[in-house]
Write an enzyme that holds these catalytic residues in place. Structure first.
Site, PDB file in Angstrom:
ATOM      1  N   HIS A 367       6.285 129.066  28.985  1.00  0.00           N
ATOM      2  CA  HIS A 367       6.510 127.998  29.972  1.00  0.00           C
ATOM      3  C   HIS A 367       6.822 126.652  29.346  1.00  0.00           C
ATOM      4  O   HIS A 367       6.948 125.675  30.081  1.00  0.00           O
ATOM      5  CB  HIS A 367       5.278 127.815  30.860  1.00  0.00           C
ATOM      6  CG  HIS A 367       4.968 128.975  31.734  1.00  0.00           C
ATOM      7  ND1 HIS A 367       5.466 129.103  33.005  1.00  0.00           N
ATOM      8  CD2 HIS A 367       4.216 130.075  31.517  1.00  0.00           C
ATOM      9  CE1 HIS A 367       5.016 130.232  33.551  1.00  0.00           C
ATOM     10  NE2 HIS A 367       4.254 130.839  32.643  1.00  0.00           N
ATOM     11  N   LYS A 558       4.267 115.298  40.737  1.00  0.00           N
ATOM     12  CA  LYS A 558       4.125 116.260  39.632  1.00  0.00           C
ATOM     13  C   LYS A 558       3.097 115.687  38.672  1.00  0.00           C
ATOM     14  O   LYS A 558       2.702 114.536  38.800  1.00  0.00           O
ATOM     15  CB  LYS A 558       5.463 116.452  38.923  1.00  0.00           C
ATOM     16  CG  LYS A 558       6.142 115.131  38.536  1.00  0.00           C
ATOM     17  CD  LYS A 558       7.499 115.346  37.883  1.00  0.00           C
ATOM     18  CE  LYS A 558       8.629 115.623  38.863  1.00  0.00           C
ATOM     19  NZ  LYS A 558       9.131 116.984  38.824  1.00  0.00           N
ATOM     20  N   ARG A 559       2.662 116.493  37.701  1.00  0.00           N
ATOM     21  CA  ARG A 559       1.762 115.964  36.692  1.00  0.00           C
ATOM     22  C   ARG A 559       2.388 114.740  36.030  1.00  0.00           C
ATOM     23  O   ARG A 559       3.610 114.628  35.926  1.00  0.00           O
ATOM     24  CB  ARG A 559       1.444 117.037  35.641  1.00  0.00           C
ATOM     25  CG  ARG A 559       0.440 118.059  36.096  1.00  0.00           C
ATOM     26  CD  ARG A 559      -0.898 117.415  36.451  1.00  0.00           C
ATOM     27  NE  ARG A 559      -1.617 117.053  35.252  1.00  0.00           N
ATOM     28  CZ  ARG A 559      -2.678 117.695  34.776  1.00  0.00           C
ATOM     29  NH1 ARG A 559      -3.166 118.731  35.439  1.00  0.00           N
ATOM     30  NH2 ARG A 559      -3.271 117.300  33.674  1.00  0.00           N
ATOM     31  N   LYS A 564       8.344 113.629  31.866  1.00  0.00           N
ATOM     32  CA  LYS A 564       8.790 113.702  33.257  1.00  0.00           C
ATOM     33  C   LYS A 564       9.326 112.352  33.755  1.00  0.00           C
ATOM     34  O   LYS A 564       9.920 112.262  34.808  1.00  0.00           O
ATOM     35  CB  LYS A 564       7.653 114.191  34.149  1.00  0.00           C
ATOM     36  CG  LYS A 564       7.227 115.641  33.839  1.00  0.00           C
ATOM     37  CD  LYS A 564       6.052 116.072  34.700  1.00  0.00           C
ATOM     38  CE  LYS A 564       5.472 117.418  34.300  1.00  0.00           C
ATOM     39  NZ  LYS A 564       6.231 118.570  34.836  1.00  0.00           N
ATOM     40  N   THR A 666       9.265 123.595  39.648  1.00  0.00           N
ATOM     41  CA  THR A 666       9.221 124.379  40.882  1.00  0.00           C
ATOM     42  C   THR A 666       9.101 123.432  42.075  1.00  0.00           C
ATOM     43  O   THR A 666       9.529 123.768  43.183  1.00  0.00           O
ATOM     44  CB  THR A 666       8.038 125.373  40.881  1.00  0.00           C
ATOM     45  OG1 THR A 666       6.882 124.701  40.367  1.00  0.00           O
ATOM     46  CG2 THR A 666       8.339 126.574  40.016  1.00  0.00           C
ATOM     47  N   LYS A 670      10.827 123.359  45.939  1.00  0.00           N
ATOM     48  CA  LYS A 670      10.140 123.127  47.220  1.00  0.00           C
ATOM     49  C   LYS A 670      10.823 122.002  47.984  1.00  0.00           C
ATOM     50  O   LYS A 670      11.032 122.086  49.194  1.00  0.00           O
ATOM     51  CB  LYS A 670       8.663 122.761  46.961  1.00  0.00           C
ATOM     52  CG  LYS A 670       7.861 123.932  46.420  1.00  0.00           C
ATOM     53  CD  LYS A 670       6.553 123.512  45.745  1.00  0.00           C
ATOM     54  CE  LYS A 670       6.082 124.631  44.829  1.00  0.00           C
ATOM     55  NZ  LYS A 670       4.996 124.235  43.925  1.00  0.00           N
TER      56      LYS A 670
HETATM   57  C1  F58 Z   1       5.058 124.419  33.684  1.00  0.00           C
HETATM   58  N1  F58 Z   1       4.019 124.391  32.691  1.00  0.00           N
HETATM   59  C2  F58 Z   1       6.367 123.855  33.169  1.00  0.00           C
HETATM   60  N2  F58 Z   1       1.823 124.143  32.066  1.00  0.00           N
HETATM   61  O1  F58 Z   1       6.167 122.562  32.654  1.00  0.00           O
HETATM   62  C3  F58 Z   1       7.339 123.808  34.342  1.00  0.00           C
HETATM   63  O2  F58 Z   1       8.595 123.357  33.925  1.00  0.00           O
HETATM   64  C4  F58 Z   1       7.470 125.200  34.932  1.00  0.00           C
HETATM   65  O3  F58 Z   1       8.210 125.160  36.114  1.00  0.00           O
HETATM   66  C5  F58 Z   1       6.103 125.776  35.263  1.00  0.00           C
HETATM   67  O4  F58 Z   1       5.271 125.746  34.132  1.00  0.00           O
HETATM   68  C6  F58 Z   1       6.182 127.206  35.744  1.00  0.00           C
HETATM   69  O5  F58 Z   1       6.927 127.976  34.871  1.00  0.00           O
HETATM   70  C7  F58 Z   1       2.748 124.126  33.062  1.00  0.00           C
HETATM   71  O6  F58 Z   1       2.444 123.921  34.225  1.00  0.00           O
HETATM   72  C8  F58 Z   1       0.516 123.851  32.194  1.00  0.00           C
HETATM   73  O7  F58 Z   1       0.048 123.369  33.200  1.00  0.00           O
HETATM   74  C9  F58 Z   1      -0.355 124.198  30.997  1.00  0.00           C
HETATM   75  C10 F58 Z   1      -1.811 124.239  31.363  1.00  0.00           C
HETATM   76  C11 F58 Z   1      -2.662 124.618  30.167  1.00  0.00           C
HETATM   77  C12 F58 Z   1      -2.407 123.732  28.982  1.00  0.00           C
HETATM   78  C13 F58 Z   1      -0.942 123.617  28.649  1.00  0.00           C
HETATM   79  C14 F58 Z   1      -0.093 123.241  29.869  1.00  0.00           C
END
Ligand code: F58
Length: 833
Positions: A367, A558-559, A564, A666, A670
Site C-alpha cells: 500500500h 484524509k489523514r 497529501k 479511495t 467516494k
Molecule cells: C493507504 N495506506 C494508502 N496506510 O496511502 C492509500 O493511497 C491507499 O488508497 C490505501 O492505503 C488503500 O490501499 C494506508 O492507509 C496506513 O494507514 C498504515 C497504517 C499502519 C502504519 C503504516 C500506514
C-alpha cells in the site's frame, strides 16, 4: 416446544413492522433490562441492534454450513486494521428492512436517527488501508465469496481528535465501554501464542535435525466473531477478531518466592497485546509491542485456518486449493515464517514441500512506496521475541540467495538488495522482501502504483519473478458509500435506472445520457443541496461556523500528511483571501474550504499544519472584508461516520498529493461517485479516475510522477526562486512568517516555512502552487455555470461504476485467490430481501 418460546422463534425472524416492534419491546425488557420509560437512547440502540442481530443468525449459520459442506476454498484477509464504522444502518440496509425499522421505532415514539446516532463508530484502523479491508468484507459477502476477515479486537480504537486552542489533542476512543451488541465472544476458540524463549535442536524419529521452541512465554488469543452481512442478506460472512487473554499457568519462580502479586501482574500485562491500535502513519520500527501484536494475531489466525482445513484433510497438499491468505500490507508478513514453523516443526512437513505450500497459499498487497513506511524490524529484536522465526527467516534467505547468486553473476549490490536482511547499520529484517518472496502474487493498488513498484522498491524482485507483481486497483463499496450515505441521490438514481446498480455499479453508465436532461440535472442539484444543508448543519454543530449552502464545498478529508499537501490547499486559501480583500467589487464565487483528518500523535509537522489551518480559519472567518465569500473549517475527529455526511455534500474533491506518493486513494472514489468534481494531480487512482470520467470532467494540475522523479534525479529545484517569482505565493508565505495568523506567537510557523525553503520543499508544494491556482480558478469559473457544473458532476457519478470494490474483489478472486462464489440454494422464490 413451549408455546411462548415458539412465538419468540417466529418473531426472531419476522421482518415486518409489527414483528420488529414486538421484538424491540421484548429485548428492551428481557435483555437490556429496562422499561420503555427508563430507557436511554443507548438502551434503544442496543435493543434494536440485538433484534436485528437475531435476524442475521440463521442465515449466518447457513452460510458457514454451506462453506463447510462444500469444503469450499476460503479467502482469509489478514489485516491489522478493519475500519468498519457503524453497523446498524449497514445491517438494516443490506437486509432491506430500513423502512420497517423506522416505522417500528416511530410507533414507539422514537426517532430512528437518534437511535442510529447512539452507536459508537468502530475505528479499528487508521485510514485507507483499514477502510479498504472493510469495503472488501462487504463486497466478498455481497458476492457470496467465502471470505473471512482476521484481525485484532482493539479495546481502544483510533484516538478521538479534539482541538484545544486550534491544536490537535488526542483522547482515548473507548468504543467498547458500553458493550458491543454485534460481536459473539467465543471463549472456546482459544489459541496459545508464544514469545521469547529459545530454540533447541534435536534428532527426529528418522534421525533428521529438528527444532523446538522452548521456555517461551504464552498468551492466549480468544476469538470474537462479528457477522458481515452481504447485500440482500443471502450471504453472511465472519470477521474474527482476536483478544489477548492471560494464561492460567503461573510463573512458579515468582510464586514460590511469595511474589504472588508479581506473577499476577505479569499475566495482566500480557493482555496489553490487544489493548490499543497504533496510530502511526509510518510504522514505528522500534516498537516491540507493535511487532508482538502483528505476530499475535497472525499466529492465532493461521492456527485457526489450519484447524479448519484439517477437519476435512489429513495432509497439507491441498492447502493451496482450499485456502488463500491475503496479507494486507506487511503487517501480517511474519505469517510466512509462522506457516513454515507450523508445517515444518509442528506437522513434520519437509522444508521444500512446506515452502511450496506456503508460497502457493499467500499473496501480499503493498500500500505504500514511502521508504519510512516499509517495515524493517531489528534482527536483534526478532531474535529475542521470536527466536525460531529468526532462524526460519535466515534459512529462507540462504536458500533464496544461493539460487539468485548464480544469476546475479557477482553483482553483490544486487544480492544485498534482494536479501531479507538489510545489513546496513543495525541489521534489520525487511518485511516487504519476506512478503514478496513468500507469496505467489504481489499486488499494487492502482495502475501507477503498481508500475512504480516494479520500477522502484521491488525492481530487483520483479526481475527475478516477472510474473509475480500484478495490479488490483482499489474500489469502494457502493452500499455504504452511495446507497446508505446518500439516500437523496440513491433514490434519484433508482427512480431512473432501477436498483441494479447497488450490486452492479457499472449500470450507472445509463446515467450518461441523463447529463443532458435538464430535469434530471435539476433533481441532481436538489439532492446535492440537501446533502450540503445536512453538512452545513453538522459544521455549525461541530465548529460553530455558519457556512453558505450555495458556496463551493471544497473538501479535503484524509489523514494529515505532508505528502497529501493540505498545506498547498491552505496556501491557495490564503491567496484567495488576499484577492478577495484586494478586489471587493468583484462578484466572487463563494468558497467553503472543508478540512478533516487526524495527524499521528508524534507527527509534529502534521500537527503544526492543523494548527495553521485553524489559525488561518479564525482570521478569515471573522474578516468582514471578505463578505462571507470565504470560510475555512476544520472538522474535528474525522471518522467513517463523519465521512458518510461529508462525501455526499462535496462539490470539489481535493486529491492533490505529490505525484508518485499516494498509492491509490479511495476517498477520491467516494467523492467522485457522489458527484464531486476532482481537482487533483496525476497520482494513484486519480489517473484511472480521469480515464473513466473523461479529462473534461476533472481538474488535473501539477507535475507528473515522471517529472517529479526527473526533478529529484536532477538535484531538485530552488524553492526560493519559485517563491520569488510568484507574488501571491510570496505574500501568503510572508503573512504566515510574520505572524499575521499567529500574532501571539509570530514564529510559530517557522518550521513550515523552513521546510518549504531551505528544507528543499520535499513535497513540491511551491513547485505546484501556480498550476494548482490555475486549476482552482477554472473550477470557480465553472461553478458560475450551474448547468455545466451539474452536467460534469453527473458524468462523474455515471462513470465511476468501475471503482466498486465488487469489481476489485472479483479481480482478486479470479486472478489471485482462485475462489468461486458459493451461493445459497434458492429458498423457494421468496428471495432474501
Ligand atoms: C493507504 N495506506 C494508502 N496506510 O496511502 C492509500 O493511497 C491507499 O488508497 C490505501 O492505503 C488503500 O490501499 C494506508 O492507509 C496506513 O494507514 C498504515 C497504517 C499502519 C502504519 C503504516 C500506514
Amino acid at each position: 416446544m413451549d408455546a411462548r418460546y415458539k412465538t419468540r422463534e417466529i418473531e426472531r425472524r419476522s421482518l415486518d413492522v409489527d414483528g420488529l416492534k414486538r421484538s424491540f419491546l421484548e429485548w428492551l425488557v428481557y435483555s437490556v433490562g429496562k422499561d420503555a420509560r427508563a430507557a436511554t437512547r443507548r438502551d434503544w440502540f442496543h435493543t434494536v441492534a440485538l433484534s436485528v442481530r437475531d435476524r442475521l443468525v440463521d442465515r449466518w449459520m447457513d452460510t458457514t454450513r454451506r462453506y463447510y459442506q462444500e469444503d469450499a476454498k476460503r479467502v482469509y484477509y489478514l489485516s491489522l486494521e478493519f475500519l468498519i464504522g457503524r453497523l446498524l444502518t449497514n445491517s438494516l440496509s443490506n437486509l432491506g428492512i430500513m423502512e420497517e425499522c423506522r416505522q417500528a421505532l416511530d410507533r414507539l415514539g422514537l426517532s430512528m436517527d437518534e437511535v442510529i446516532d447512539a452507536e459508537p463508530d468502530a475505528a479499528l484502523g487508521n485510514g485507507g488501508l483499514g477502510r479498504l479491508a472493510a469495503c472488501f468484507l462487504d463486497s466478498m459477502a455481497t458476492q457470496a465469496l467465502p471470505g473471512y476477515g482476521y484481525g485484532i479486537r482493539y479495546e481502544f480504537g483510533l484516538f478521538e481528535q479534539r482541538f484545544e486552542h486550534g491544536w490537535q489533542v488526542e483522547y482515548p476512543e473507548q468504543w467498547l465501554q458500553f458493550g458491543n451488541p454485534w460481536e459473539f465472544p467465543r471463549p472456546e476458540v482459544l489459541y496459545p501464542v508464544q514469545f521469547y524463549g529459545r530454540v533447541e535442536e534435536f534428532r527426529d524419529s528418522v534421525g533428521e535435525k529438528a527444532y523446538r521452541w522452548v521456555d517461551a512465554e504464552r498468551v492466549l488469543a480468544m476469538a470474537y466473531d462479528t457477522p458481515v452481512v452481504g447485500y440482500s442478506g443471502e450471504t453472511i460472512n465472519t470477521l474474527r477478531l482476536w483478544s489477548a487473554r492471560a494464561t492460567r499457568d503461573f510463573n512458579f519462580g515468582h510464586f514460590n518466592d511469595g511474589a504472588y502479586m508479581k506473577a499476577v501482574e505479569q499475566k495482566v500485562l500480557s493482555e496489553n497485546l490487544s489493548r490499543v491500535l497504533y496510530p502511526n502513519d509510518a510504522t514505528e520500527t522500534g516498537k516491540e509491542l507493535r511487532f508482538k501484536q502483528e505476530y499475535f494475531f497472525t499466529s492465532a489466525s493461521l492456527q485457526d485456518i489450519l484447524r479448519r482445513f484439517l477437519q476435512h484433510h489429513n495432509n497439507f497438499d491441498d492447502l493451496p486449493s482450499k485456502a488463500a491468505i491475503q496479507l494486507n500490507d506487511t503487517h501480517p508478513a511474519i505469517g510466512i515464517a509462522e506457516m513454515m514453523r507450523l508445517l515444518v516443526d509442528q506437522h513434520a512437513v519437509r522444508w521444500d514441500r512446506a515452502w511450496d505450500i506456503t508460497r502457493a497459499t499467500f499473496a501480499y498487497t503493498n500500500h505504500t512506496l514511502l521508504p519510512e513506511a516499509l517495515e524493517a524490524w531489528p534482527v536483534r529484536m526478532v531474535e529475542r521475541v521470536l527466536p525460531r522465526h529468526m532462524q526460519i527467516i535466515y534459512e529462507i534467505n540462504a536458500r533464496f540467495l544461493n539460487r539468485s547468486k548464480a544469476r546475479a553473476a557477482g553483482d553483490n549490490a544486487r544480492l544485498a538488495r534482494l536479501s531479507l536482511i538489510d545489513e546496513r547499520g543495525d541489521r534489520r529484517v525487511r518485511m516487504g522482501n519476506l512478503a514478496f518472496l513468500g507469496s505467489h502474487k504481489v499486488n499494487g493498488v492502482s495502475a501507477l502504483h503498481t508500475d512504480l513498484m516494479k520500477q522502484t522498491v521491488f525492481a530487483d524482485f520483479h526481475q527475478e519473478f516477472p510474473d509475480r507483481i500484478t495490479n488490483k486497483t482499489n474500489g469502494i463499496t457502493p452500499r455504504r458509500w452511495l446507497k446508505q450515505a446518500n439516500p437523496a441521490l440513491s433514490e434519484l438514481i433508482t427512480s431512473r435506472i432501477g436498483d441494479g446498480w447497488i450490486h452492479d455499479l457499472g449500470q450507472l453508465t445509463s446515467l450518461v445520457e441523463k447529463a443532458d436532461d435538464v430535469v434530471f440535472r435539476e433533481e441532481f442539484r436538489r439532492a446535492k443541496r440537501k446533502n450540503k444543508k445536512r453538512l452545513a448543519a453538522y459544521i455549525a454543530r461541530q465548529t460553530g461556523v455558519e457556512v453558505q449552502v450555495d458556496s463551493i464545498f471544497d473538501v479535503q478529508v484524509k489523514r494529515m500528511h505532508e505528502y497529501k499537501r493540505q498545506l498547498l490547499n491552505l496556501l491557495h486559501a490564503v491567496a484567495l483571501y488576499n484577492e478577495m480583500r484586494d478586489n471587493p467589487m468583484v462578484s466572487w464565487v463563494p468558497v467553503t474550504k472543508i478540512f478533516a483528518g487526524k495527524a499521528a500523535p508524534s507527527y509534529h509537522m502534521a500537527k503544526l499544519i492543523i494548527k495553521l489551518i485553524n489559525d488561518v480559519a479564525k482570521v478569515v472567518n471573522h474578516d468582514p472584508a471578505v463578505h462571507d465569500n470565504l470560510k475555512i473549517v476544520y472538522l474535528p475527529n474525522y471518522n467513517v461516520t463523519a465521512a458518510e455526511i461529508i462525501m455526499p455534500a462535496a462539490d470539489l474533491s481535493e486529491q492533490i498529493s505529490t505525484a508518485g506518493l499516494e498509492a491509490s486513494g479511495t476517498g477520491n472514489m467516494k467523492l467522485a461517485l457522489n458527484g464531486a468534481l476532482t481537482i487533483g494531480t496525476l497520482d494513484g487512482a486519480n489517473v484511472e479516475i480521469r480515464e473513466h470520467v473523461g479529462s473534461d470532467n476533472i481538474f488535473i494540475f501539477g507535475l507528473t510522477a515522471e517529472e517529479v522523479a526527473d526533478l529529484k534525479a536532477g538535484g531538485g529545484f530552488n524553492p526560493r526562486e519559485v517563491i520569488a517569482s510568484n507574488p501571491s505565493l510570496k505574500r501568503a508565505l510572508d503573512m504566515i512568517s510574520t505572524g499575521v495568523f499567529s500574532p501571539e506567537d509570530p514564529n510559530r510557523y517557522h518550521p513550515i516555512l523552513q521546510a518549504l525553503t531551505d528544507g528543499g520543499d520535499h513535497f513540491l508544494v511551491t513547485a505546484d502552487f501556480a498550476d494548482y491556482c490555475r486549476a482552482q480558478e477554472a473550477a470557480m469559473e465553472l461553478y458560475r455555470d450551474p448547468e455545466e457544473w451539474t452536467r460534469k458532476a453527473i458524468l462523474n457519478t455515471a462513470n465511476m461504476g468501475w471503482f466498486s470494490s465488487d469489481r476489485t474483489v472479483n479481480e482478486y478472486a479470479q486472478e489471485i485467490w482462485e475462489v468461486k462464489p458459493v451461493r445459497a440454494v434458492d429458498d423457494g422464490g421468496e428471495g432474501f430481501r
